[in-house]
Design a protein around this motif. Structure first.
Motif, short mmCIF file in Angstrom:
data_model
loop_
_atom_site.label_atom_id
_atom_site.label_comp_id
_atom_site.label_asym_id
_atom_site.label_seq_id
_atom_site.Cartn_x
_atom_site.Cartn_y
_atom_site.Cartn_z
N THR A 114 9.92 1.25 -4.11
CA THR A 114 9.88 0.01 -3.34
C THR A 114 8.59 -0.73 -3.65
OG1 THR A 114 11.00 1.21 -1.56
CG2 THR A 114 10.14 -0.97 -1.02
N GLN A 115 8.64 -2.06 -3.62
CA GLN A 115 7.42 -2.85 -3.84
C GLN A 115 6.72 -3.05 -2.49
OE1 GLN A 115 7.50 -7.08 -5.19
NE2 GLN A 115 6.66 -6.23 -7.08
N VAL A 116 5.47 -2.59 -2.41
CA VAL A 116 4.74 -2.63 -1.14
C VAL A 116 3.28 -3.01 -1.35
CG1 VAL A 116 6.20 -0.91 0.00
CG2 VAL A 116 4.19 -0.17 -1.30
N SER A 117 2.62 -3.31 -0.23
CA SER A 117 1.17 -3.54 -0.24
C SER A 117 0.47 -2.20 -0.08
CB SER A 117 0.77 -4.48 0.90
OG SER A 117 -0.63 -4.44 1.09
N PHE A 118 -0.32 -1.82 -1.07
CA PHE A 118 -1.00 -0.54 -1.03
C PHE A 118 -2.04 -0.50 0.09
CE2 PHE A 118 -4.25 2.46 -2.84
CZ PHE A 118 -3.49 3.61 -2.66
N ILE A 119 -2.69 -1.63 0.35
CA ILE A 119 -3.68 -1.70 1.44
C ILE A 119 -3.02 -1.40 2.78
CG2 ILE A 119 -5.21 -3.25 2.71
CD1 ILE A 119 -5.95 -4.58 0.11
N ASP A 120 -1.80 -1.93 2.99
CA ASP A 120 -1.09 -1.67 4.25
C ASP A 120 -0.77 -0.18 4.41
OD1 ASP A 120 -1.22 -4.33 4.77
OD2 ASP A 120 0.87 -4.78 4.25
N LEU A 121 -0.37 0.47 3.31
CA LEU A 121 -0.07 1.91 3.37
C LEU A 121 -1.30 2.70 3.80
CD1 LEU A 121 2.08 2.72 0.18
CD2 LEU A 121 2.86 2.50 2.53
N VAL A 122 -2.44 2.37 3.19
CA VAL A 122 -3.67 3.09 3.50
C VAL A 122 -4.11 2.79 4.94
CG1 VAL A 122 -6.11 3.36 2.89
CG2 VAL A 122 -4.39 3.13 1.09
N LYS B 120 6.53 9.39 -0.71
CA LYS B 120 5.73 10.32 -1.51
C LYS B 120 4.26 9.91 -1.55
CE LYS B 120 9.44 12.61 -2.43
NZ LYS B 120 10.41 11.71 -1.83
N ILE B 121 3.96 8.60 -1.65
CA ILE B 121 2.57 8.15 -1.65
C ILE B 121 1.93 8.44 -0.29
CG2 ILE B 121 1.04 6.15 -1.83
CD1 ILE B 121 2.13 7.14 -4.51
N ASN B 122 2.70 8.30 0.79
CA ASN B 122 2.20 8.67 2.12
C ASN B 122 1.85 10.15 2.19
OD1 ASN B 122 2.08 6.25 3.55
ND2 ASN B 122 4.25 6.30 4.06
N LEU B 123 2.65 10.97 1.51
CA LEU B 123 2.39 12.41 1.47
C LEU B 123 1.08 12.69 0.74
CD1 LEU B 123 3.42 15.20 2.18
CD2 LEU B 123 4.77 15.20 0.08
N ILE C 110 1.42 11.51 -8.12
CA ILE C 110 0.69 10.41 -8.79
C ILE C 110 1.06 10.33 -10.27
CG2 ILE C 110 -1.60 9.57 -9.46
CD1 ILE C 110 -0.87 9.21 -6.47
N GLU C 111 1.14 11.48 -10.94
CA GLU C 111 1.50 11.47 -12.36
C GLU C 111 2.94 11.04 -12.58
OE1 GLU C 111 0.43 15.33 -13.81
OE2 GLU C 111 -1.70 14.81 -13.99
N ALA C 112 3.83 11.30 -11.62
CA ALA C 112 5.21 10.83 -11.73
C ALA C 112 5.27 9.31 -11.61
CB ALA C 112 6.07 11.47 -10.63
N LYS D 37 -2.28 2.08 7.55
CA LYS D 37 -1.43 2.82 8.49
C LYS D 37 -1.87 4.28 8.58
CE LYS D 37 2.68 -0.09 7.98
NZ LYS D 37 4.05 -0.19 7.42
N MET D 38 -2.25 4.86 7.43
CA MET D 38 -2.71 6.25 7.42
C MET D 38 -4.05 6.37 8.16
SD MET D 38 -1.61 9.20 6.51
CE MET D 38 -0.26 8.61 5.49
N ILE D 39 -4.92 5.37 8.00
CA ILE D 39 -6.20 5.37 8.72
C ILE D 39 -5.97 5.30 10.23
CG2 ILE D 39 -8.29 3.99 9.17
CD1 ILE D 39 -8.25 3.24 6.17
N ASP D 40 -5.05 4.42 10.64
CA ASP D 40 -4.73 4.29 12.07
C ASP D 40 -4.21 5.61 12.64
OD1 ASP D 40 -5.46 1.65 11.87
OD2 ASP D 40 -3.40 0.89 11.65
#
Length: 527
Positions: A375-383, A418-421, A501-503, A385-388
């Motif tokens: 999916t096309q997403v904002s990487f900053i938003d993903l990070v 997977k990136i969230n993981l 990450i390598e995938a 949410k994890m910080i929150d």
């Protein structure tokens, strides 16, 4: 009577040879005789006069020693052997290191079996007005020089004897080289792995018997052929494709390993190594190692883990919900002591489920079916949410936290789950291994040159010992100081993160010092 005739014929032949030698020796052109190994055996007087060297100084030396490096003497040598005669210009170095433009004329010598055994080389200095010799002048000079022969015969004989001894030494060296070559070829031929050698022009120059068996080809069918020609041979086409790709050239300046599946019963690990001689690359060696048995064992192990994990997850899930119902009072009231006991069981059961999920993730990674929901997403938003999600945990442990991010970055196409993981594993480690009053900082950078996003998380935690750092991304590995802290963990988190990450065609790396902290980084392409 017949003995006398034979003796006379030998004497006549010897006299003729001597006359020809003397004639050659005193020709008015600078001339030298070079053997098949390109060592100078003899020079004439004109060469001594023009360039200042003596016969003793040049005899036994490699012809290249007397020419400037950019004179392409290596090419001249090859052309003499191939063509028989060559004419070229080059820069000659005199005894006093002066550079002189010369004209080179070479003619090969061969024996009765047509074996190349050396060549004559005329090294003529190029003047603005070159000297010309008429036949009459040449005859007069020959007469003058002939008178001097008797006084120099002894010196000549001694010099020739010395040169013959040197030639014998050269022949012995050649014999040793040939023996060494035979030993090397014998080792290559009987090597348990397949071996293929490509030269700098991407032509196959060697293939051993094991490689012939693997691809069902014969030596004469493939040696001497270019990459383009080899790609047309069905049996070896698959190897050429992974070696050259779309470029149609073997990557001779790289060392890499790739897997090549020939059939269900044959899987090869293909490795390439540049061949270097005297600091210069001369070709590429391709090694074909049979890893079929190892892959089969690995597949069986992965299948066993997968089946076991699936079988364990079902009863663990049932236990989880039963304990939850007991804690919530759905099956009757429980006192405070019972509730605390049940909560400990619930937490332990959750750890087991998490371990089972990690094992299933590992089996999916090894089966190559892990990334499938891009999916096309904002990487900053993903990070963010994890910080929150972890903000309260850092505050409880009194760990200072910082987040540095760019103003505008392109979106990424990733498997969000997977990136969230990956992020979860990295945040977990930073929280787990950083002590009270420590610091954790997160940064995102857009590398415009490489067009990729770079994430880093830095902590002031326990760090990783230097002698253990090369194992940090392997399965089930936990560093010694982490084990001493008795913290929870399966040793699978970083292994899973690296493969995710390598995938995504990204890279992972880290810097760490024991007792001072670690910085974990990964990059993702922004294409």
């Amino acid at each position: 009577m017949e003995d006398s005739k034979e003796k006379n014929s030998w004497q006549e032949a010897g006299a003729s040879e001597g006359y020809l030698y003397d004639f050659w020796k005193f020709l008015p052109l600078p001339l030298c005789y070079v053997n098949s190994l390109h060592f100078i055996l003899d020079i004439n007087e004109k060469l001594e006069q023009v360039f200042g060297y003596t016969q003793v100084e040049m005899a036994g030396e490699d012809i290249e020693k007397f020419f400037q490096e950019n004179s392409s003497m290596e090419e001249l040598k090859k052309e003499i052997v191939q063509k028989g005669s060559v004419k070229k210009e080059a820069i000659f170095l005199t005894k006093d290191k002066k550079e002189i433009l010369v004209s080179l004329s070479a003619i090969a010598r061969r024996d009765r079996q047509n074996y190349f055994n050396g060549y004559f080389l005329v090294i003529d200095r190029i003047h603005k007005n070159e000297e010309a010799y008429s036949p009459l002048e040449l005859k007069e000079q020959i007469k003058e020089k002939t008178k001097e022969l008797e006084t120099k015969l002894t010196e000549l004989r001694n010099s020739r004897l010395a040169l013959l001894n040197m030639l014998e030494d050269a022949e012995e060296s050649k014999k040793q080289v040939e023996e060494e070559k035979e030993r090397t070829l014998s080792i290559v031929a009987n090597f348990v792995d397949g071996l293929i050698n490509f030269d700098m022009e991407n032509k196959m120059v060697l293939i051993n018997s094991e490689a012939e068996k693997i691809f069902s080809v014969k030596n004469q069918e493939v040696t001497g052929k270019s990459i383009a020609e080899l790609a047309k041979i069905p049996n070896i086409k698959s190897l050429i494709e992974i070696l050259s790709g779309p470029s149609k050239h073997v990557k001779i300046d790289e060392i890499f390993k790739k897997e090549l599946k020939i059939s269900e019963k044959l899987i090869l690990e293909v490795s390439t190594i540049p061949i270097v001689k005297e600091g210069k690359q001369t070709g590429t060696l391709v090694i074909l190692h049979d890893v079929t048995r190892g892959k089969l064992i690995e597949k069986m192990k992965t299948e066993f883990v997968s089946i076991s994990a699936h079988q364990l997850r079902t009863p663990l899930s049932a236990i989880k919900w039963t304990i939850k119902m007991l804690i919530d009072g759905d099956l009757g009231e429980v006192n405070k002591g019972q509730e605390e006991f049940l909560e400990k069981i619930y937490v332990s059961n959750e750890r087991m489920i998490a371990l089972i999920n990690d094992l299933l993730d590992v089996t999916r990674i090894e089966e190559g079916r892990y990334i499938y929901d891009l999916t096309q997403v904002s990487f900053i938003d993903l990070v963010q949410k994890m910080i929150d999600l972890y903000k309260n945990e850092f505050e409880k442990k009194e760990i200072k936290f910082g987040f540095k991010k760019p103003r505008a970055v392109p979106k990424l196409t990733v498997d969000v789950e997977k990136i969230n993981l990956v992020l979860q594993n990295l945040f977990d480690n930073a929280l787990k291994y950083t002590k009270k009053d420590g610091e954790v900082s997160v940064a995102i950078e857009h590398d415009k040159k490489k067009n990729e996003m770079v994430f880093s998380i830095k902590d002031t935690g326990i760090g990783i010992a230097k002698d253990q750092q090369d194992r940090i991304y392997t399965r089930f590995f936990r560093s010694g100081n982490a084990l001493r802290m008795e913290t929870e963990g399966s040793g699978l988190g970083l292994y899973i993160a690296k493969n995710i990450i390598e995938a995504h065609h990204g890279k992972v790396w880290f810097e760490s010092e024991e007792g001072k902290g670690s910085t974990f980084n990964f990059s993702l392409p922004a294409k």
